[in-house]
Design a protein around this motif. Structure first.
Motif, short mmCIF file in Angstrom:
data_model
loop_
_atom_site.label_atom_id
_atom_site.label_comp_id
_atom_site.label_asym_id
_atom_site.label_seq_id
_atom_site.Cartn_x
_atom_site.Cartn_y
_atom_site.Cartn_z
N THR A 153 0.83 -1.19 0.00
CA THR A 153 0.00 0.00 0.00
C THR A 153 0.87 1.25 0.00
O THR A 153 2.04 1.20 0.39
N VAL A 154 0.29 2.36 -0.45
CA VAL A 154 0.95 3.66 -0.48
C VAL A 154 0.02 4.68 0.14
O VAL A 154 -1.19 4.66 -0.09
N TRP A 155 0.58 5.61 0.96
CA TRP A 155 -0.22 6.66 1.58
C TRP A 155 -0.24 7.87 0.65
O TRP A 155 0.80 8.44 0.31
N VAL A 156 -1.45 8.27 0.27
CA VAL A 156 -1.62 9.40 -0.65
C VAL A 156 -2.37 10.51 0.09
O VAL A 156 -3.38 10.26 0.77
N GLU B 180 -5.40 8.90 2.06
CA GLU B 180 -5.96 7.74 1.37
C GLU B 180 -4.93 6.63 1.36
O GLU B 180 -3.79 6.84 0.95
N ILE B 181 -5.32 5.46 1.80
CA ILE B 181 -4.44 4.29 1.79
C ILE B 181 -4.74 3.52 0.51
O ILE B 181 -5.81 2.92 0.37
N ARG B 182 -3.78 3.52 -0.43
CA ARG B 182 -4.00 2.93 -1.76
C ARG B 182 -3.31 1.57 -1.88
O ARG B 182 -2.14 1.41 -1.51
N ASN B 183 -4.01 0.62 -2.45
CA ASN B 183 -3.39 -0.63 -2.88
C ASN B 183 -2.77 -0.39 -4.26
O ASN B 183 -3.43 0.19 -5.13
N VAL B 184 -1.54 -0.82 -4.45
CA VAL B 184 -0.84 -0.57 -5.72
C VAL B 184 -0.37 -1.87 -6.33
O VAL B 184 -0.17 -2.87 -5.64
N GLU B 185 -0.18 -1.83 -7.65
CA GLU B 185 0.35 -2.99 -8.40
C GLU B 185 1.84 -2.75 -8.67
O GLU B 185 2.20 -1.89 -9.46
N SER C 74 -5.23 5.89 9.37
CA SER C 74 -6.53 5.37 8.94
C SER C 74 -7.02 6.26 7.82
O SER C 74 -6.65 7.44 7.72
N ASN C 75 -7.84 5.72 6.97
CA ASN C 75 -8.38 6.48 5.85
C ASN C 75 -9.15 7.69 6.36
O ASN C 75 -9.96 7.61 7.29
N GLY C 76 -8.87 8.83 5.75
CA GLY C 76 -9.64 10.03 6.03
C GLY C 76 -9.09 10.94 7.10
O GLY C 76 -9.67 12.02 7.33
N ILE C 77 -8.03 10.58 7.77
CA ILE C 77 -7.49 11.48 8.80
C ILE C 77 -6.91 12.71 8.13
O ILE C 77 -6.46 12.68 6.98
N GLY C 78 -6.93 13.84 8.86
CA GLY C 78 -6.46 15.09 8.31
C GLY C 78 -4.94 15.15 8.20
O GLY C 78 -4.23 14.67 9.08
N LEU C 79 -4.46 15.73 7.11
CA LEU C 79 -3.03 15.90 6.88
C LEU C 79 -2.75 17.34 6.47
O LEU C 79 -3.59 18.01 5.88
N ARG C 80 -1.58 17.79 6.79
CA ARG C 80 -1.13 19.10 6.34
C ARG C 80 0.36 19.05 6.12
O ARG C 80 1.08 18.26 6.75
#
Length: 402
Positions: free
Chosen positions: A339-342, A349-354, A384-390
Motif C-alpha cells: 500500500t501507499v499513503w496518498v 488515502e491508503i491505496r493498494n498498488v500494483e 486510517s483512511n480520512g485522517i487530516g493531513l497538512r
C-alpha cells in the motif's frame, strides 16, 4: 465542642467549595471554533509523483569463474627434460607456447622404424605390380588356347590368376604402415606440451626429471580472454532481463563491484551471456552467466581497472529492460501489504498498488497511482483512511492568514 457545631462547620465548608467551583466554571473562556480542524491535522512531508519510462537495476551477487579451465595431462609417457619458466603458479603464457618437453628420443626412433616399414611395404607393392604384369600375360595365353574355349575361367578364377588377393593384401599392408607412421609422428609431436590458449597458470605439479604417464595431472591453467560471473536472481525478474540470441550479440550491460576489496569508485563492466536452465539447489534462485572480457585488465584500455580473481564474491547490477508508463517510488514509501499513503484534499488515502518490479532502491508501480498525486513520505505511528493531513507549506499559509 458538641457534635452539632462540628456538623454545621462541615456543611459550611462543603457549601463554600461548591460556590467556588460554580464560579470557576461560569468564568471559563470558550474554545474558538475557527481553525480547529487545521490544528488537529498531522504535519507530513509529501513527494509529487510522475509516470514515465524507467530502466530498473537488478542487483544480485555472484562468483567469478573461468570460462576455459583445463587440467593439463600428457598423451604420452616419458621423462620431462625441460620446463618453461613461465609454467609456474601465477605465470602467464601465450597460445601454443611450449610449457613442457618430454624426452622425444624413443618416439623419434619409433618414427624412423615405422617409416622404414612403410618403405618396405612400398617396395613389396612394386614387386607385386611386376607379378601382376606376368599374371596378365598368363591369363591371355589361357584365353587364347582353343582347348578351353572362349571363356575357360570363372570370375573368381580370373582374379586368382591375376593375383588380385595378393595385390589387396599388399595395399592393406601399405595402409597399415602409413597409419603407423602417422601415429608415430603424432606421438613424437605430443612429447611437446603447449598452451592451448592464452592462459594463467594456477598450479604446476611436475618439473625437470619428473616421470609422467598418460592421464597424470601436470598442472591447472585457465584462459585469460574472458571470465564468467555466475549470479543468482529471482525467477520473477528474468522476464525483464535481455539475453543474446547468438554468440555475435551481447545481452544486458552489467556493472560489477567488490565492496570488500576494491575502492568505492572501482568497477568492471560485463554483459549477460547465458541463462542456466536449472535453479540453484539451495536458494531456488535462477542462475545467469555474466561474461567479462579481459578480466585481468591486461590491455591498455583497461589499465588501472581492478582485476577479477577466481572464486571471489562480487556484487552485480544488471540493467533491466525499460518499463513504460509506470511510477518509480522509493521502496521506503511502500507500506505494508503493498500500500501507499496518498494525500488528497488534505485527507489520507491508503491505496493498494500494483508493483511490477522492485530493485534495491525503488519500486516500479503500474496501477494505483496517477500523475501529480502526492505520496506521504513521513512515517506515522497510527493511520486510517480520512485522517487530516497538512504539509509545512500549508502550516505556513495558515500562519500568514492569521
Amino acid at each position: 465542642m458538641n457534635n452539632k457545631k462540628i456538623l454545621w462547620i462541615c456543611l459550611a465548608i462543603i457549601g463554600g467549595g461548591l460556590l467556588v467551583t460554580a464560579l470557576i466554571f461560569s468564568t471559563e473562556p470558550e474554545a474558538q471554533q475557527e481553525g480547529a480542524s487545521l490544528e488537529t491535522a498531522m504535519l507530513v512531508d509529501v513527494t509529487t509523483i510522475k509516470k514515465g519510462t524507467f530502466e530498473p537495476l537488478v542487483v544480485a551477487t555472484g562468483t567469478v569463474q573461468p570460462i576455459e579451465d583445463v587440467n593439463l595431462s600428457p598423451l604420452v609417457s616419458g621423462q620431462v627434460i625441460r620446463r618453461d619458466p613461465a609454467f609456474t603458479p601465477g605465470g602467464f603464457v601465450k597460445k601454443n607456447q611450449v610449457l613442457l618437453q618430454i624426452d622425444p628420443a624413443d618416439y623419434r626412433n619409433t618414427l624412423e622404424l615405422r617409416k622404414s616399414e612403410y618403405m618396405q611395404s612400398q617396395t613389396t607393392l612394386d614387386t607385386e605390380m611386376g607379378r601382376q604384369e606376368i599374371a596378365v600375360q598368363d591369363l591371355q595365353l589361357i584365353t587364347d588356347d582353343s582347348l578351353f574355349g572362349n571363356n575357360p575361367l570363372s570370375e573368381d578364377e580370373r582374379e586368382l590368376v591375376l593375383r588380385k588377393p595378393q595385390l589387396n593384401a599388399v595395399k592393406a599392408n601399405i595402409g597399415a604402415a602409413k597409419a603407423a607412421v602417422d601415429q608415430a609422428q603424432l606421438n613424437l609431436e605430443r612429447t611437446t606440451i603447449r598452451a592451448p590458449f592464452d592462459a594463467h597458470i594456477l598450479s604446476q605439479n611436475v618439473t625437470n626429471g619428473s616421470l609422467v604417464a598418460q592421464g597424470d595431472i601436470l598442472g591447472r591453467i585457465v584462459g585469460t580472454k574472458e571470465y564468467w560471473v555466475v549470479a543468482t536472481v529471482p525467477v520473477s525478474k528474468l522476464q525483464w532481463l535481455s539475453f543474446p540470441d547468438n554468440d555475435s550479440e551481447k545481452g544486458a550491460s552489467v556493472r560489477i563491484e567488490n565492496a570488500s576489496a576494491w575502492p568505492d569508485d572501482a568497477y568492471r563492466e560485463g554483459y549477460l551471456d547465458r541463462q542456466i536452465g536449472a535453479l540453484d539447489g539451495q536458494t531456488r534462485l535462477a542462475r545467469v552467466l555474466i561474461k567479462v572480457t579481459d578480466p585481468l585488465a591486461t590491455t591498455s584500455e583497461l589499465k588501472g581497472k581492478p582485476k577479477l580473481m577466481i572464486g571471489t564474491f562480487v556484487e552485480v547490477s544488471i540493467q533491466a529492460d525499460a518499463i513504460p508508463n509506470i511510477v518509480r517510488l522509493h521502496r521506503d514509501y511502500v507500506r505494508s501489504n503493498k500500500t501507499v499513503w496518498v494525500m488528497k484534499e488534505g485527507k489520507l488515502e491508503i491505496r493498494n498498488v500494483e508493483i511490477v518490479l522492485t530493485d534495491d532502491t525503488y519500486a516500479y508501480i503500474r496501477g494505483g497511482l496517477e500523475d501529480n498525486e502526492k505520496v506521504v513520505i513521513t512515517d506515522l505511528s497510527t493511520v486510517s483512511n480520512g485522517i487530516g493531513l497538512r504539509t509545512a507549506s500549508d502550516a505556513m499559509d495558515q500562519e500568514m492568514e492569521q
